[in-house]
Design a protein around this motif. Structure first.
Motif, PDB file in Angstrom:
ATOM      1  N   THR A  39       0.851  -1.179   0.000  1.00 43.41           N
ATOM      2  CA  THR A  39       0.000   0.000   0.000  1.00 43.41           C
ATOM      3  C   THR A  39       0.887   1.228   0.000  1.00 43.41           C
ATOM      4  O   THR A  39       2.056   1.162   0.409  1.00 43.41           O
ATOM      5  N   LYS A  40       0.349   2.334  -0.443  1.00 43.50           N
ATOM      6  CA  LYS A  40       1.089   3.588  -0.383  1.00 43.50           C
ATOM      7  C   LYS A  40       0.824   4.336   0.913  1.00 43.50           C
ATOM      8  O   LYS A  40       1.463   5.348   1.191  1.00 43.50           O
ATOM      9  N   ASP A  41      -0.135   3.844   1.726  1.00 42.79           N
ATOM     10  CA  ASP A  41      -0.491   4.501   2.987  1.00 42.79           C
ATOM     11  C   ASP A  41       0.159   3.776   4.162  1.00 42.79           C
ATOM     12  O   ASP A  41      -0.527   3.166   4.983  1.00 42.79           O
ATOM     13  N   LYS A  46      -6.626   4.945   6.008  1.00 41.39           N
ATOM     14  CA  LYS A  46      -7.835   5.763   6.082  1.00 41.39           C
ATOM     15  C   LYS A  46      -8.961   4.942   6.706  1.00 41.39           C
ATOM     16  O   LYS A  46      -8.845   3.720   6.862  1.00 41.39           O
ATOM     17  N   SER A  73      -7.819   6.273  -4.389  1.00 44.44           N
ATOM     18  CA  SER A  73      -6.896   6.589  -3.297  1.00 44.44           C
ATOM     19  C   SER A  73      -7.272   7.859  -2.527  1.00 44.44           C
ATOM     20  O   SER A  73      -6.795   8.066  -1.411  1.00 44.44           O
ATOM     21  N   SER A  77      -7.740   3.737   1.501  1.00 44.61           N
ATOM     22  CA  SER A  77      -6.414   3.138   1.488  1.00 44.61           C
ATOM     23  C   SER A  77      -6.530   1.861   0.667  1.00 44.61           C
ATOM     24  O   SER A  77      -7.289   0.956   1.019  1.00 44.61           O
TER      25      SER A  77
END
Length: 240
Positions: A39-41, A46, A73, A77
């Motif tokens: 994931t980029k989070d 979120k 996005s 998330s």
């Protein structure tokens, strides 16, 4: 050194009663490798999480992850879970850890493609996930996976592996529950050359909480960013 016979007997009994079980790996952030999440989070998820399950021979981040991350996005998330294709016992343990460590308390939508559809369906039933999206899902794995027995290659994982009859039979041990809390949308293609769409169609067509979208053409791997699919997917995900 001599040991008392009673002590030896006790030790033998304890050893015979001990059953080894593989350790729980507890998924961590990573790319492609089994039991990693992508994931980029990474600094916190979120409230809304879109949890993705890849298909056989794939891994995250793949094309599906990139397309969905681009479109969702802002409010979700987007998280890809990398499972093992055939170690079903470890998959179940890892998913339990994933739920406890990362996802519990979030509003989850699961989305699975092909074999990932099977695991998305399993996860939704185990944890009463409110929304589920399946794309050409495997619903009868022991039947659907027989065609893959033999040598295989995963481009994403850069590894060769061999599927055995025992690997396929292992899926018979996974019980998939249907949660009344789960609303689902199922995309099916009549011309899917890999999975017989009728298996999933029969399973979901009479489920009052499921909406089945049956297309004449599309094949097995459909681009969810295509307006034909993306528009209805967005409405489903954004509607309470």
């Amino acid at each position: 050194m001599n040991c008392p016979s009673k002590l030896i007997g006790t030790l033998m009994f304890c050893l015979s009663a001990f059953v080894w079980s593989p350790p729980v790996l507890a998924a961590e952030y990573g790319i492609f490798k089994e039991y990693s999440i992508y994931t980029k989070d990474k600094d916190g998820f979120k409230d809304n999480v879109l949890l993705l399950f890849h298909g056989l021979k794939s891994a995250h981040p793949n094309g599906t992850f990139r397309r969905l991350e681009k479109h969702f996005s802002d409010t979700y998330s987007v998280v890809g879970f990398n499972y093992d294709y055939f170690d079903v016992a470890s998959n179940k343990r890892e998913l339990a850890q994933l739920w406890e460590k990362y996802l519990k308390g979030h509003k989850i939508t699961v989305l699975g493609t092909s074999l990932g559809g099977f695991w998305a369906n399993y996860f939704a039933g185990e944890y009463d996930i409110p929304k589920m999206v399946l794309v050409n899902p495997v619903t009868k794995p022991v039947t659907d996976l027989i065609q893959f027995i033999g040598p295989q290659y995963s481009e994403n994982r850069q590894k060769y592996f061999t599927v055995t009859a025992e690997d396929v039979a292992g899926y018979a041990t996974v019980h998939v529950k249907t949660s009344p809390a789960t609303r689902s949308m199922v995309f099916l293609m009549e011309d899917d050359p890999i999975i017989d769409y009728r298996h999933a169609y029969q399973l979901f067509k009479n489920n009052k909480n499921s909406e089945v979208l049956l297309f004449r053409k599309g094949g097995h791997s459909i681009p969810l960013s295509d307006p034909r699919y993306l528009s209805v997917l967005k409405v489903f995900m954004e509607t309470e």
